[in-house]
Design an enzyme around this catalytic site. Structure first.
Site: not given
Length: 682
Positions: A475-476, A479, A482
């Site tokens: 999940h992290e 990010h 991105h």
């Protein structure tokens, strides 16, 4: 000379953590604010007619070093804080807020921005330039540029108070979390807890110079205890301590602070012409209005509630067999784990040896390589703020010659910080030390950081992750991708600088890969034997991915409803306690008896310290996006290069386009809520 005010003499101008002293910060902020104000004065006093270049672009590139130093300081305040840093934060925050207000309420500057905005038809702007112009103009209006002088002063004071009170809220939560620990001296009280976790508790005790074992409210300590401890009285004690964080009337209590924060936000919204703070926030989100958010959450609530009720009934049957007539929330994790094991014969402790942290990190790095051509090389010559931190140079393949020679270029720096410490707040997050942007023909690349709280290695074992922690890392890292893939002109539109209900798409999207057998087999290997996770266990992971999905959905909906009600109905708090308000608005999504002694709002940092005020619904909103996006990958093949290339454009575009347009460019259509319902409930 202050090291923070000059260009850093480090590889890629990375933060010089090894040379920064706490006493450097305040003088650096004062000096950099002065320099930034001079840059603004130069824009305002330019005798030439206002243009896009000499006003909007000049403003977009101003204050770069101030942004970098702010990122360094406030990231450390979350990841490696101290009493001294917290004190500096209390001094620095109002100074920065005042500086920000001074710019946003600079009439001469705004009049130049407005002139360019009103005459934008005469400029031949590309899409990104037009977005920058629109966002700059709106940003000033939403910061009070159209207010009279008296109201501008009011707004300035409100912003300053919000900044300080939000900071105090976070410090209270951290202090309250650290204030509690349970010292256990009788090993019988640890019945049911796997040996590896007991060793962690022993290490914690040793660090505190105590005999026996210590359990804390830090995530890697608290969650395993609640999952495995057979001693129900101790589970209750820990749950009560956790539920009383900043809610027990002591110096770290946040109840009055919450009311003050919400009142200030309401005052800010009304001053700017909005009915409430949620209206103000959602104007700039994909959802657009509180009505749409409430409709979205309530639709999901209606569809998920029957599944959640069914799940809880299964747990109650297990608890009843143990003589528990009425299950409480502190029983949930324990019996959910029992049921998961019974249904799927899956035990987190059995899976953990297959997920040593280094292997999981290699897997996520490898996935980024396969999809986007990225490579990661550890650098030991780049300063770090703690010995646990590692730094990687990220490169991207740009060409492969006919002889197979690979040509790559520098893409980003990635800092990873995985283990809990006293000075680190709970949870997991991605952040940035430096944004990506292009100026004067140079593409200035970003410095990104992932911060987590995984179990530390012991003297006998490496850091072994639960499967949930595996998905947290993915999940992290989503990010982080991105941020690392960012390729825009202007820093304010770069990386994760997107509409807030779009920002969770890349993170939640990447979690999907953890459940794909084809991918799992490449890295889920026993750290001692090298054995690949057996097919039957992989199949069970896949089957179990929607385990307790109804419960988890209702839990997130409850948080979302509470957040949205706080930011639309603040006047009700004049006659209600925080506890009464919370119980009332979470009740539709509550599945266990409400405990009169606990409340989660006083430690609900996402909305009172983080950026999720009137935005917590974004997690479920983004789940619709990520389910729909991954469905597309499944249809074309999860490693399909063409699909990955289209997704890469979405990642690299940041906030340069409306997110729905960006999504449709990638997918060919708007996201469908059915994709989420199909994934969650079949």
């Amino acid at each position: 000379m202050n090291i923070l005010t000059e260009t850093f003499n480090t590889p890629y101008h990375a933060a010089p953590f090894n040379e920064i002293k706490n006493e450097d910060y305040l003088p650096a902020f004062n000096e950099l604010i002065k320099r930034s104000e001079q840059e603004i004065d130069a824009i305002v006093n330019n005798p030439e007619a206002p243009t896009f270049e000499n006003v909007i672009e000049a403003l977009a590139y101003s204050g770069e070093q101030l942004d970098v130093v702010s990122n360094i300081f406030f990231n450390l305040n979350s990841a490696e804080t101290s009493d001294e840093i917290q004190q500096i934060a209390q001094e620095v925050s109002p100074i920065l807020t005042e500086y920000s207000s001074k710019i946003s309420q600079n009439e001469a500057l705004f009049s130049k921005i407005k002139k360019v905005y009103d005459e934008k038809e005469k400029y031949q702007l590309n899409g990104e330039q037009e977005m920058l112009l629109n966002e700059t103009y709106k940003g000033f209006v939403r910061s009070g540029a159209l207010l009279n002088e008296e109201d501008k002063e009011k707004l300035k004071k409100i912003s300053m108070d919000l900044s300080l009170k939000s900071l105090q809220y976070g410090q209270n939560v951290l202090a309250s979390t650290n204030a509690y620990f349970k010292h256990i001296t009788d090993k019988k009280e640890l019945a049911g807890i796997p040996q590896a976790i007991i060793e962690q508790f022993a290490e914690e005790a040793k660090e505190r110079n105590l005999e026996g074992w210590v359990v804390t409210l830090q995530y890697p300590s608290y969650i395993p205890f609640m999952t495995y401890a057979e001693n129900r009285d101790l589970r209750k004690e820990l749950a009560l301590a956790n539920g009383k964080k900043s809610f027990n009337g002591d110096e770290f209590d946040n109840q009055n602070l919450i009311k003050e924060l919400l009142t200030l936000k309401q005052q800010k919204a009304e001053l700017l012409g909005y009915k409430n703070y949620a209206d103000y926030v959602l104007e700039e989100r994909m959802a657009k209005s509180p009505v749409k958010v409430f409709d979205f959450l309530n639709e999901l609530l209606t569809k998920a509630k029957p599944y959640a009720d069914q799940e809880i009934e299964e747990l109650k049957s297990l608890a009843k067999a143990d003589g528990i007539e009425e299950m409480q929330n502190y029983d949930h994790t324990f019996y959910a784990e029992k049921l998961r094991k019974a249904k799927f014969d899956l035990d987190d402790e059995e899976l953990k040896p297959y997920f040593p942290l280094d292997q999981v990190q290699d897997a996520v790095f490898g996935l980024a390589g396969k999809l986007f051509g990225l490579s990661f090389e550890e650098r030991n010559d780049i300063p770090k703020y703690h010995e646990d931190v590692k730094v990687y140079e990220v490169k991207e393949i740009i060409a492969v010659s006919s002889t197979g020679k690979i040509e790559s270029e520098y893409k980003a720096l990635l800092y990873v910080d995985y283990f809990p410490r006293k000075g680190k707040r709970a949870g997991a997050w991605m952040t940035s030390y430096k944004s990506q942007y292009q100026q004067n023909g140079e593409n200035s690349r970003p410095h990104i950081s992932i911060v987590c709280n995984f179990s530390k290695p012991t003297k006998d074992t490496p850091s072994l992750l639960t499967f949930q922690e595996v998905t947290t890392l993915f999940h992290e890292f989503g990010h982080a991708l991105h941020g690392m893939m960012a390729d825009t002109q202007y820093p304010s539109l770069s990386g994760t600088s997107v509409k807030w209900d779009f920002v969770e798409l890349p993170s939640q999207f990447l979690e999907n890969f953890c459940f794909e057998p084809e991918f799992l087999k490449t890295f889920a290997k026993h750290y001692q034997t090298g054995e690949v996770l057996p097919d039957e266990k992989i199949e069970k992971i896949e089957l179990s991915k929607n385990f307790m999905e109804g419960y988890q959905t209702l839990r997130q909906i409850g948080f979302g409803l509470l957040d949205m009600n706080y930011h639309t109905k603040v006047k009700e708090l004049e006659n209600e306690s925080i506890k009464e308000f919370e119980d009332k608005y979470t009740k539709p999504a509550t599945l266990y008896p409400i405990n009169p002694e606990t409340a989660m709002s006083p430690s609900f940092s996402h909305i009172f310290q983080g950026g999720y005020s009137a935005g917590y619904y974004s997690y479920k909103w983004a789940e619709v996006l990520d389910a729909d996006a991954f469905q597309y990958f499944k249809e074309t093949g999860i490693f399909n290069p063409e699909t990955a290339a289209k997704y890469k454009i979405l990642l690299s575009s940041g906030g340069t386009k409306d997110p729905m347009e960006l999504y449709k460019d990638f997918r060919g259509s708007e996201p469908k809520v059915e994709s989420l319902l199909k994934r969650a409930f079949g």
